[in-house]
Design a protein around this motif. Sequence first.
Motif, PDB file in Angstrom:
ATOM      1  N   ASP A 121       1.106  -1.006   0.003  1.00 46.77           N
ATOM      2  CA  ASP A 121       0.014   0.141   0.052  1.00 46.77           C
ATOM      3  C   ASP A 121       0.974   1.263   0.064  1.00 46.77           C
ATOM      4  O   ASP A 121       1.540   1.537   0.999  1.00 46.77           O
ATOM      5  N   PHE A 122       1.249   1.754  -1.260  1.00 45.21           N
ATOM      6  CA  PHE A 122       2.019   2.703  -1.226  1.00 45.21           C
ATOM      7  C   PHE A 122       1.763   4.204  -0.602  1.00 45.21           C
ATOM      8  O   PHE A 122       2.563   4.866  -0.145  1.00 45.21           O
TER       9      PHE A 122
ATOM     10  N   ASP B 238       4.113   5.834   2.375  1.00 42.74           N
ATOM     11  CA  ASP B 238       4.668   7.341   2.090  1.00 42.74           C
ATOM     12  C   ASP B 238       4.524   8.098   3.315  1.00 42.74           C
ATOM     13  O   ASP B 238       3.368   8.592   3.729  1.00 42.74           O
ATOM     14  N   THR B 239       5.646   8.192   4.056  1.00 45.72           N
ATOM     15  CA  THR B 239       5.766   9.015   5.245  1.00 45.72           C
ATOM     16  C   THR B 239       6.288  10.353   5.064  1.00 45.72           C
ATOM     17  O   THR B 239       6.124  11.160   6.126  1.00 45.72           O
ATOM     18  N   SER B 240       6.391  10.687   4.086  1.00 44.48           N
ATOM     19  CA  SER B 240       6.935  11.993   3.646  1.00 44.48           C
ATOM     20  C   SER B 240       5.805  13.019   3.828  1.00 44.48           C
ATOM     21  O   SER B 240       4.554  12.733   3.477  1.00 44.48           O
ATOM     22  N   ASP B 241       6.082  14.347   4.188  1.00 45.91           N
ATOM     23  CA  ASP B 241       5.125  15.470   4.421  1.00 45.91           C
ATOM     24  C   ASP B 241       4.352  15.995   3.162  1.00 45.91           C
ATOM     25  O   ASP B 241       3.292  16.131   3.131  1.00 45.91           O
TER      26      ASP B 241
ATOM     27  N   VAL C 205       6.091   6.209 -11.190  1.00 44.53           N
ATOM     28  CA  VAL C 205       6.004   5.011 -11.517  1.00 44.53           C
ATOM     29  C   VAL C 205       7.469   4.160 -11.155  1.00 44.53           C
ATOM     30  O   VAL C 205       7.559   3.237 -10.368  1.00 44.53           O
ATOM     31  N   GLU C 206       8.390   5.118 -11.570  1.00 47.59           N
ATOM     32  CA  GLU C 206       9.727   4.946 -11.263  1.00 47.59           C
ATOM     33  C   GLU C 206      10.382   4.595  -9.930  1.00 47.59           C
ATOM     34  O   GLU C 206      10.850   3.719  -9.225  1.00 47.59           O
ATOM     35  N   LYS C 207       9.762   5.414  -9.071  1.00 50.30           N
ATOM     36  CA  LYS C 207       9.865   5.246  -7.571  1.00 50.30           C
ATOM     37  C   LYS C 207       9.534   4.197  -6.782  1.00 50.30           C
ATOM     38  O   LYS C 207       9.889   3.422  -6.002  1.00 50.30           O
ATOM     39  N   LYS C 208       8.156   3.826  -7.329  1.00 51.77           N
ATOM     40  CA  LYS C 208       7.486   2.522  -6.859  1.00 51.77           C
ATOM     41  C   LYS C 208       8.320   1.208  -7.406  1.00 51.77           C
ATOM     42  O   LYS C 208       8.590   0.405  -6.548  1.00 51.77           O
TER      43      LYS C 208
END
Length: 345
Positions: free
Chosen positions: A84-85, A89-92, A100-103
């Motif tokens: 569950d992206f 994702d904990t960034s503000d 897609v590339e980061k995932k």
Amino acid sequence: MQKLKKILLCFFTFLVSLTMFGCAQVKFDTRLASNGAIISNINIDLTEGYLYQNRVSLVLQEYFKQLNAAYDENLVTLFSNIYDFDALDTSDDKSMFNSVEKKADYICEQNQQYIISKDKLSDDDYKEFDFDSQKHTIKFQKTFISIYAYVMYFYPSAFEYNAEKNAVVISSSYKSMIDIPMAGEFKEDESLYINKYIQACVPFYYNGEEPKFLKDGSGTYRDAVAGKTLAQTLSEETGMTEEQVKLVFSFTTPYKRLHSNGSFSETDKGYTHTFTLNNMHSTVTFWRTYANYPAWYITAAIIGFLVLIVGFIIVKTILNIKKKKGLKALKKLDELARSQNEKKD
């Protein structure tokens, strides 16, 4: 004079045709390393079709750029069933997985069997695609850390999400020898003592079909059309027919147990099977044989039992012979003793 001009014109046209539409050569080398990595190289020699090398380079760059993007997209589609992206994702600003590339990068970090690395072509640069206009060659190469990465890249439909296991697995419809990272027709030829596993593959196919653009072109080669085959596109760009392109496929493996209908050679990198193909639809055949161990065990047990029976009979016979000889000897001694007693009387 007119005839001479026509002859000279025809001869000149013939020479130009040889220069412009001469045979190109495409070599597709795939090597399975002993550590499980798979190294793929595609080398294209356009010496005789050099007038079109720039356009061919653009077409192929666009094609492989699309395959690279498809790899990331397929990974994300499958593994989104597991991760569950949004929750991860904990960034503000929620930018950890905003592409897609980061995932895909995160998925590969967690599942390193899907990592794809690039072979180093020079001391200070890494290149996946190399175009040498002076030598009239185009090279594409990738190193897949495992068979999973290779199959995901070239045969993405081989994978599926298994809800029961909560894992991405190779689907049951995809059958392949462990030694051959290629999809294809698979069959078993069973005999009493030997099982032969045969696989017919089409090396130049992508995902079980003739290579084609996955999307319309953008940037590198804008004339690309989704669904249009690579062969048709290249033919239109160069004027070459498929018959004018020599296709060579080679597969190198560390396992000598693998056999094929291609030519075989042993190199410092392993055992190489090489095929010259008529077209992109041509198949190559690999096979590997296994002993049918239950049949061998039963046969060995039967032979052992027969040997035991025969041995028992032989021993019994020898003992009977010795016994008979012993009885005969005792009988003779008894007769001798009787005759001596009779003489005394």
